[in-house]
Design a protein around this motif. Structure first.
Motif, PDB file in Angstrom:
ATOM      1  N   THR A   1     104.622   0.095  82.291  1.00  0.00           N
ATOM      2  CA  THR A   1     104.693  -1.305  81.756  1.00  0.00           C
ATOM      3  C   THR A   1     105.467  -2.185  82.453  1.00  0.00           C
ATOM      4  O   THR A   1     106.698  -1.757  82.936  1.00  0.00           O
TER       5      THR A   1
ATOM      6  N   SER B   1     100.116   4.331  85.140  1.00  0.00           N
ATOM      7  CA  SER B   1     100.615   2.990  85.161  1.00  0.00           C
ATOM      8  C   SER B   1     101.771   3.070  84.119  1.00  0.00           C
ATOM      9  O   SER B   1     102.354   3.665  83.590  1.00  0.00           O
TER      10      SER B   1
ATOM     11  N   THR C   1      90.289  -2.471  86.212  1.00  0.00           N
ATOM     12  CA  THR C   1      89.880  -2.408  85.113  1.00  0.00           C
ATOM     13  C   THR C   1      88.900  -1.412  85.021  1.00  0.00           C
ATOM     14  O   THR C   1      88.257  -0.787  85.965  1.00  0.00           O
ATOM     15  N   LYS C   2      88.489  -1.105  83.693  1.00  0.00           N
ATOM     16  CA  LYS C   2      87.619   0.251  83.377  1.00  0.00           C
ATOM     17  C   LYS C   2      86.043  -0.206  84.031  1.00  0.00           C
ATOM     18  O   LYS C   2      85.588   0.822  84.522  1.00  0.00           O
TER      19      LYS C   2
ATOM     20  N   ASP D   1      84.662  -4.518  80.303  1.00  0.00           N
ATOM     21  CA  ASP D   1      85.906  -3.701  79.697  1.00  0.00           C
ATOM     22  C   ASP D   1      87.248  -3.763  80.604  1.00  0.00           C
ATOM     23  O   ASP D   1      87.350  -3.397  81.738  1.00  0.00           O
ATOM     24  N   TRP D   2      87.945  -4.851  80.123  1.00  0.00           N
ATOM     25  CA  TRP D   2      89.316  -5.256  80.914  1.00  0.00           C
ATOM     26  C   TRP D   2      90.250  -4.205  80.652  1.00  0.00           C
ATOM     27  O   TRP D   2      91.258  -4.510  81.338  1.00  0.00           O
ATOM     28  N   SER D   3      90.157  -3.300  79.805  1.00  0.00           N
ATOM     29  CA  SER D   3      91.312  -2.154  79.902  1.00  0.00           C
ATOM     30  C   SER D   3      91.609  -1.636  81.301  1.00  0.00           C
ATOM     31  O   SER D   3      90.619  -1.407  81.997  1.00  0.00           O
ATOM     32  N   SER D   4      92.874  -1.018  81.224  1.00  0.00           N
ATOM     33  CA  SER D   4      93.159  -0.382  82.701  1.00  0.00           C
ATOM     34  C   SER D   4      92.605   0.942  82.820  1.00  0.00           C
ATOM     35  O   SER D   4      92.748   1.596  81.683  1.00  0.00           O
ATOM     36  N   ASN D   5      92.439   1.314  83.853  1.00  0.00           N
ATOM     37  CA  ASN D   5      91.843   2.889  84.148  1.00  0.00           C
ATOM     38  C   ASN D   5      92.849   3.583  84.865  1.00  0.00           C
ATOM     39  O   ASN D   5      92.745   4.474  85.385  1.00  0.00           O
ATOM     40  N   ALA D   6      94.086   2.993  85.040  1.00  0.00           N
ATOM     41  CA  ALA D   6      95.144   3.395  85.599  1.00  0.00           C
ATOM     42  C   ALA D   6      95.638   4.705  85.059  1.00  0.00           C
ATOM     43  O   ALA D   6      96.110   4.719  83.884  1.00  0.00           O
ATOM     44  N   SER D   7      95.775   5.824  85.644  1.00  0.00           N
ATOM     45  CA  SER D   7      96.283   6.923  84.946  1.00  0.00           C
ATOM     46  C   SER D   7      97.906   7.135  84.907  1.00  0.00           C
ATOM     47  O   SER D   7      98.237   7.856  84.122  1.00  0.00           O
TER      48      SER D   7
ATOM     49  N   CYS E   1      85.356  -2.120  86.474  1.00  0.00           N
ATOM     50  CA  CYS E   1      85.322  -2.617  88.027  1.00  0.00           C
ATOM     51  C   CYS E   1      85.032  -1.325  88.981  1.00  0.00           C
ATOM     52  O   CYS E   1      85.326  -0.142  88.783  1.00  0.00           O
TER      53      CYS E   1
END
Length: 125
Positions: free
Chosen positions: A106, A104, A1-2, A96-102, A4
């Motif tokens: 679905t 990723s 997550t962002k 911020d639980w959104s992903s920071n994976a560049s 983290c």
């Protein structure tokens, strides 16, 4: 997550130094540790609330631990706040639980295939 801290592989021989470096990098980001000396306020990442017991016995003792991860003017400001003896108000940022994976993808459950490895062979050869 962002919100983290970055996850990495640590080495046995250098884990203390590697953790110190990661903690400093985490604390340097304003969204993780922000010091407002004018209002005597410390804004922290929510992780430091959830895992407070890993850092300090109480919220009141948390600034003294956080200052050990800081450098430069941010460290100076927080140390002055601690030394003043005045209460430090601690506020926690929304996580911020959104992903920071560049890169990723679905998740599609129908594309998941059972593991083809024999677990006994994978472990024992």
């Amino acid at each position: 997550t962002k919100s983290c801290p970055p996850v990495k592989n640590f080495t046995v021989g250098s884990i203390d130094e590697e953790l110190r470096i990661v903690a400093q990098a985490f604390a340097e980001q304003e969204e993780n540790v922000a010091v407002d000396d004018e209002s005597s306020e410390l804004r922290l990442n929510m992780i430091l609330s959830w895992y407070q017991a890993d850092f300090a016995d109480s919220a009141e003792k948390l600034p003294a631990k956080i200052v050990t991860f800081l450098r430069g003017s941010k460290k100076d400001k927080l140390q002055k706040m601690i030394d003043s003896g005045k209460p430090i108000r601690i506020k926690y940022n929304t996580y911020d639980w959104s992903s920071n994976a560049s890169r990723s993808d679905t998740f599609i459950s129908s594309k998941v295939k059972p593991n083809q490895l024999d677990p006994v062979k994978a472990v024992f050869g």
